[in-house]
Design a protein around this motif. Structure first.
Motif, PDB file in Angstrom:
ATOM      1  N   GLU A  90      18.846   7.880  49.029  1.00  0.00           N
ATOM      2  CA  GLU A  90      17.642   8.046  48.192  1.00  0.00           C
ATOM      3  C   GLU A  90      16.479   8.641  48.980  1.00  0.00           C
ATOM      4  O   GLU A  90      15.554   9.186  48.399  1.00  0.00           O
ATOM      5  CB  GLU A  90      17.188   6.712  47.574  1.00  0.00           C
ATOM      6  N   ASP A 123      19.180  17.049  46.603  1.00  0.00           N
ATOM      7  CA  ASP A 123      19.947  16.678  45.416  1.00  0.00           C
ATOM      8  C   ASP A 123      21.439  16.822  45.695  1.00  0.00           C
ATOM      9  O   ASP A 123      22.255  16.046  45.209  1.00  0.00           O
ATOM     10  CB  ASP A 123      19.571  17.571  44.223  1.00  0.00           C
ATOM     11  N   ARG A 174      16.080  13.703  53.270  1.00  0.00           N
ATOM     12  CA  ARG A 174      15.187  14.855  53.241  1.00  0.00           C
ATOM     13  C   ARG A 174      15.710  15.919  54.197  1.00  0.00           C
ATOM     14  O   ARG A 174      16.393  15.612  55.174  1.00  0.00           O
ATOM     15  CB  ARG A 174      13.762  14.478  53.701  1.00  0.00           C
ATOM     16  N   GLY A 208      17.833  21.178  46.581  1.00  0.00           N
ATOM     17  CA  GLY A 208      16.875  20.095  46.449  1.00  0.00           C
ATOM     18  C   GLY A 208      15.588  20.548  45.807  1.00  0.00           C
ATOM     19  O   GLY A 208      15.454  21.691  45.369  1.00  0.00           O
ATOM     20  N   ASP A 257       9.473  18.473  48.246  1.00  0.00           N
ATOM     21  CA  ASP A 257       8.771  17.193  48.315  1.00  0.00           C
ATOM     22  C   ASP A 257       7.421  17.368  48.988  1.00  0.00           C
ATOM     23  O   ASP A 257       6.516  16.571  48.809  1.00  0.00           O
ATOM     24  CB  ASP A 257       9.624  16.187  49.093  1.00  0.00           C
ATOM     25  N   ARG A 306      13.621  17.139  48.975  1.00  0.00           N
ATOM     26  CA  ARG A 306      14.378  15.966  48.544  1.00  0.00           C
ATOM     27  C   ARG A 306      15.756  16.510  48.205  1.00  0.00           C
ATOM     28  O   ARG A 306      15.893  17.335  47.308  1.00  0.00           O
ATOM     29  CB  ARG A 306      13.771  15.392  47.257  1.00  0.00           C
TER      30      ARG A 306
END
Length: 177
Positions: free
Chosen positions: A114, A166, A117, A149, A152, A164
């Motif tokens: 979660e 994905d 990065r 991603g 962020d 971030r």
């Protein structure tokens, strides 16, 4: 490691100069740098004097004049200058981004999905990329790593995108080298 300590403002201006110079190879006008970093052209002129004193910038006189970064500027920003860098594609919102070089991909918190990065260190302008935009980096030359991603955060001073993650894929077949 560079021994010249630059202020964040100097770094941002110098980074904008190197990015713009990479695109055109010509002298860059102070107004163009001011527009890139959202500052007053007078502020840019003042900062350029200190950067010239540090021998990071050279002034080019005349109507086609402006500023050019010196080799020391690239060193101070820790930008690797390569004649023929391997190309790592970068897509922003489904469109290929031209004139950027992905220098490095740092992964953090890979043990915590979660919070996973990726820091994408790059050369070139990140101007059109905003927070929460979709970005795809890769495939990288050897491992064929592809990272998908959302942005962020951005570090304009050091030209780093923080994604971030994905999805991250690296094919498992034997490399062809």
């Amino acid at each position: 490691m560079s021994s010249i300590e630059l202020t964040p403002s100097q770094k941002k201006i110098l980074r904008a100069l190197t990015n713009l110079h990479k695109e055109s190879e010509a002298a860059i006008k102070g107004e163009d740098i001011a527009e890139q970093v959202d500052r007053n052209p007078g502020t840019i002129r003042n900062q350029m004097q200190s950067l010239k004193a540090l021998q990071l910038v050279e002034g080019v006189p005349g109507p086609k004049g402006g500023y050019k970064p010196t080799a020391a500027a690239y060193e101070a920003l820790e930008i690797q200058q390569m004649d023929d860098p391997a190309s790592v594609p970068l897509e922003h919102e489904g469109e290929p981004v031209e004139d950027v070089i992905v220098e490095e991909i740092d992964l953090s918190s890979v043990h915590h999905p979660e919070l996973c990065r990726a820091e994408i260190h790059m050369q070139g302008s990140m101007g059109g990329i905003s927070e929460d935009d979709e970005v795809i980096v890769g495939p990288t030359p050897l491992s064929k790593l592809v990272i998908e991603g959302r942005v962020d955060g951005k570090d304009d001073t050091n030209n780093i995108l923080i994604l971030r993650i994905d999805d991250m894929v690296a094919p498992s077949e034997e490399p062809a080298h």
